[in-house]
Scaffold this active site. Structure first.
Site, PDB file in Angstrom:
ATOM      1  NE  ARG A   1       4.525  -7.577  10.557  1.00 23.25           N
ATOM      2  CZ  ARG A   1       3.834  -6.608  10.002  1.00 23.25           C
ATOM      3  NH1 ARG A   1       2.423  -6.776  10.582  1.00 23.25           N
ATOM      4  NH2 ARG A   1       3.981  -5.724   9.941  1.00 23.25           N
TER       5      ARG A   1
ATOM      6  CD  GLU B   1      -2.606   1.454   2.456  1.00 23.69           C
ATOM      7  OE1 GLU B   1      -2.230   0.921   3.524  1.00 23.69           O
ATOM      8  OE2 GLU B   1      -3.613   2.060   2.472  1.00 23.69           O
TER       9      GLU B   1
ATOM     10  CE  LYS C   1       3.092   0.643   6.157  1.00 22.75           C
ATOM     11  NZ  LYS C   1       2.345   0.273   4.649  1.00 22.75           N
TER      12      LYS C   1
END
Length: 578
Positions: free
Chosen positions: A276, A51, A286
Site C-alpha cells: 500500500r 468498502e 482510514k
RNA sequence: UGAGGGUUGGUCUAGAGGCAAGACGACGGGUUCUGGCCCCGUUAACCCAGGUUCGAAUCCUGGACCCUCAGCCA
C-alpha cells in the site's frame, strides 16, 4: 524461440495505446505469463473493491490506477464493486462519494458496477453447500470464548464443543440464524478447517455473523451478513475476475481465499498482493483520517489539506497529475514511504503547460513611482503562458502606485538577495525597470511604502539602450486597478515526515497547514476567474478557484502547490548557517 | 519465541546468471523578462556472511533487521 512471438505481440498492443506506457511491474510479469500459458483464456478482468465506509484517498488512487490501468493495458475490463458486507459501518453517502471520485480520476467501469450485497442470496447458498460438505458449522461459543479457543501466535487453538454438530443440525441452526431466531453474538457460522493451523486465519474462521441492522441496499432482508473472507473471494469468482489485486495485509488471508474457492469447487481467480502507499507528511489510514474529521482538526473529508481524493480535488489537484503520480511510484511488494514532493512535482509538471499565468500580490507593499505622472496609466502586454504561445496575451494596467510583494524588498539585503533594496534597480514584469529611492516606515519602524523612479526606456520590461541589466524581475499589481480576493495558502498537514509512527499523530499537525492572505491584490484579468479554474500566480505557485466557496463574482483561491523556490532554499541555508 | 511477506543511492522503481538503469530529491553550471520551465553535469545503492559459477543484486545455505496476522472489521 517459440516464446518470443506472443510476447512481442503484447508489446505492440501496449505501444498502440495513446496513454503513456506504464512501467513494468511484477504483476504484469504474472499476467504476461498467464496469458502465455492460457490460464484464463487470455482474459484480464480486475476489480476495484472499496468498502463504502469512508472516503477514497490517494492510496486508493494507486489501487484504482493499477486495476483500471491493467485492464486497459491488456484489453480487459475492470469492475467497480462495493464490498458492503457490514451494515454497521456502510452507507450511501460513501457509495456516492466513491463513484464520484473514481469517475473524476478518469476511469470508466462501463456497466460493471456491482455490490457484494447483490450476491447475498448466492453467498447464502454457498454457505449451505459448505455445511453439507461438512466444511462449515454453526458455533454457539461466545465472542470471548471463540477468542480464547483460537489460541495464540505460538500456541494452537482448541476445538469448539459445537464443531462436530451433524449437518442437519447445522443446516437448521443456520436457517434459524438467517430467520432472526438468535440474538447478535450468540452464534456464528464458521469454516471447519484446522484449529492448530500455524496461520491463524485458518483456525476455523468466521464466515457469517448475525447483525440485526438495516443494510443500505438490502434493508431488513437479512440479519446474517457474510464476513470479508467469505464474500470477497466468492464475489471475485462470481464476476469471473482473473487477477484479484489487494494490499499486503491480506497475504495471510490468501490461504483462506483459496480454501473457500477450492472447497466449493468454483471458478478460482488469483489473489495478488502489493504494498500500500505511504506518503510523507500526511496520514493514509482510514482510522486516522476519520479522527481528523471527527475531532475537528480539519473541515471534513473534503478539506483541501486532506489526502482524500475529494480534498485533493477541492485543493486543485488534477486527475492527470494523480494518475501520473501513480504511474511513477510503481508497484512492488516492499513497504515504502513515497516523498510527497513527488506528488507535487507531478502536479507542477501538468499545470506548467496548462495554467495561464497571472500576477497577484499576496502580501502587498505600496510603491509610489514618483516620476510617473499622477492620474495617468497605460496598458502593457503580458503573455498568458510562455510554454504555450497559443494561449495568447493580455493587457495589464500600469499606474503611478503599485503593489509589490513585501518579501521582494529588503532594507539590508543579504548576499544573494537579488530583489529590491535601497538604491537598487529591478524589473517589473512586462512593465518597467524601477529603482528604489526612498523608504517610508511607520512608528514601529516597519516599512510601509517605497518611493521609486522608473525608466521610460524600459517599457515592456525590455533592456534599455544602454544595455543595463537587472538581477531580478518582480510581479506587481496596479493599486488603482487591483482586485481583492481571499487566497488560502495550504501546506503539509503534518510537520513530521511520518506522523503515523508517532505516539499521537495529532500532536504533529502543522499549525500553518492553512494560512490566509487576506489582503491579496490581483490583476484585473482575474475578474474572469470562475469556480474551478487553475492559474499560475507568477513567481508564487499554482492556484485554483475554490469550487465550493467561489462565486462568479467573488473567487476564493486555493494554493495547490508552490513553484520550486530556489531563493527559499538559499535563505533557509543562510539562516541555518547563522 | 508460530506462520507469512520483505530488504537495490536520501526517496520510489527497474533488473530474472553477463556494463547496476530511470524518476524524484540534493548539489553545481548554462539559459531566462517567473530565483519557474528547459538544458548540461555531479553526487549516491545491491542488509550481512559463506557457498555454487569463468561470472551472482539475481541461484544455494546461514544470519540480521523491518512489516503483517490472535475482529462476530475490511
Amino acid at each position: 524461440m517459440t516464446g518470443d512471438k506472443p510476447k512481442s505481440a503484447y508489446e505492440d498492443d501496449g505501444a498502440a495505446s495513446d496513454r503513456e506506457a506504464a512501467p513494468v511491474n511484477f504483476i504484469k510479469h504474472i499476467i504476461d505469463k498467464d496469458i502465455q500459458t492460457g490460464k484464463y483464456d487470455g482474459h484480464v478482468t480486475t476489480r476495484f473493491p472499496p468498502e463504502p465506509n469512508g472516503y477514497l484517498h490517494i492510496g486508493h488512487a494507486k489501487s484504482i490506477c493499477l486495476n483500471f490501468g491493467l485492464a486497459e493495458h491488456y484489453g480487459g475490463i475492470c469492475h467497480l464493486r462495493f464490498d458492503d458486507t457490514n451494515p454497521l459501518r456502510e452507507n450511501t453517502e460513501y457509495v456516492e462519494s466513491i463513484i464520484e471520485d473514481v469517475r473524476w480520476l478518469g476511469f470508466d467501469w462501463k456497466d460493471n458496477l456491482y455490490y457484494a450485497s447483490d450476491y447475498f442470496d448466492r453467498l447464502y447458498t454457498y454457505a449451505v453447500q459448505l455445511i453439507r460438505k461438512k466444511k462449515a458449522y454453526v458455533d454457539s461459543l461466545s465472542t470471548d470464548e471463540i477468542r480464547e479457543f483460537r489460541g495464540t501466535l505460538n500456541e494452537p487453538g482448541k476445538k469448539s464443543p459445537y464443531r462436530d454438530r451433524p449437518v442437519e443440525e447445522n443446516l437448521a441452526l443456520f436457517e434459524k440464524m438467517a430467520a432472526g431466531a438468535f440474538e447478535e453474538g450468540t452464534c456464528v457460522l464458521r469454516a471447519k478447517i484446522d484449529m492448530a493451523a500455524p496461520n491463524i486465519v485458518m483456525r476455523d474462521p468466521t464466515l457469517y455473523r448475525i447483525r440485526k441492522k438495516s443494510h443500505h441496499r438490502t434493508g431488513e432482508r437479512w440479519c446474517v451478513y457474510p464476513m470479508y473472507d467469505f464474500a470477497h473471494c466468492l464475489s471475485d469468482s462470481i464476476e469471473k475476475i482473473t487477477h484479484s489485486l489487494c494490499t499486503l495485509e491480506f497475504v495471510n488471508n490468501r490461504e483462506l481465499y483459496d480454501w473457500i474457492l477450492d472447497a466449493l469447487e468454483v471458478y478460482h481467480p488469483q489473489q495478488i498482493e502489493f504494498a500500500r502507499l505511504n506518503l510523507s507528511y500526511t496520514v493514509l489510514s482510514k482510522r486516522r483520517l476519520i479522527q481528523l474529521v471527527e475531532e475537528g482538526y480539519v473541515n471534513g473529508w473534503g478539506d483541501p489539506r486532506m489526502p482524500t481524493l475529494s480534498g485533493l480535488r477541492r485543493r486543485g489537484y488534477t486527475p492527470g497529475a494523480i494518475r501520473k503520480f501513480c504511474d511513477v511510484i510503481g508497484v512492488a511488494r516492499r513497504d515504502s514511504m513515497v516523498d510527497i514532493s513527488l506528488l507535487e512535482h507531478c502536479q507542477r509538471e501538468e499545470l506548467n503547460v496548462s495554467a495561464p499565468r497571472v500576477m497577484a500580490v499576496l502580501n502587498p507593499l505600496r510603491v509610489v513611482i514618483e516620476n510617473y505622472p499622477d492620474g495617468e496609466g497605460e496598458m502593457l502586454e503580458a503573455v498568458n503562458n510562455p510554454e504555450d504561445a497559443s494561449m495568447g496575451t493580455r493587457n495589464v494596467p500600469f499606474s503611478r502606485v503599485i503593489y509589490i510583494e513585501k518579501e521582494d524588498f529588503m532594507e539590508e539585503p543579504p548576499k544573494k538577495f537579488f530583489r529590491l533594496a535601497p538604491d537598487r534597480e529591478v524589473r517589473l514584469r512586462y512593465a518597467y525597470f524601477i529603482r528604489c529611492r526612498g523608504v517610508i516606515k511607520d512608528e514601529h519602524g516597519e516599512v510601509v511604502e517605497l518611493r521609486c523612479t522608473y525608466d521610460p526606456e524600459t517599457r515592456g520590461g525590455n533592456t534599455p539602450p544602454d544595455g543595463r541589466k537587472v538581477k531580478a524581475t518582480l510581479h506587481w499589481v496596479s493599486e488603482r486597478h487591483a482586485l481583492s480576493a481571499p487566497v488560502r495558502l495550504y501546506d503539509h498537514l503534518f510537520r513530521v515526515e511520518n506522523p503515523q509512527a508517532a505516539n499521537d499523530f495529532r500532536g504533529h499537525i502543522n499549525p500553518a497547514s492553512l494560512t490566509e492572505a487576506a489582503s491579496a491584490k490581483l490583476e484585473p484579468a482575474l475578474k474572469d476567474a470562475r469556480p474551478g479554474m487553475h492559474y499560475q500566480f507568477e513567481r508564487l505557485g499554482y492556484f485554483y478557484t475554490d469550487p465550493k466557496e467561489s462565486t462568479d463574482d467573488h473567487p476564493v483561491f486555493n494554493r495547490v502547490v508552490t513553484l520550486r523556490d530556489t531563493w527559499a532554499k538559499i535563505r533557509k541555508k543562510q539562516n541555518a548557517g547563522g
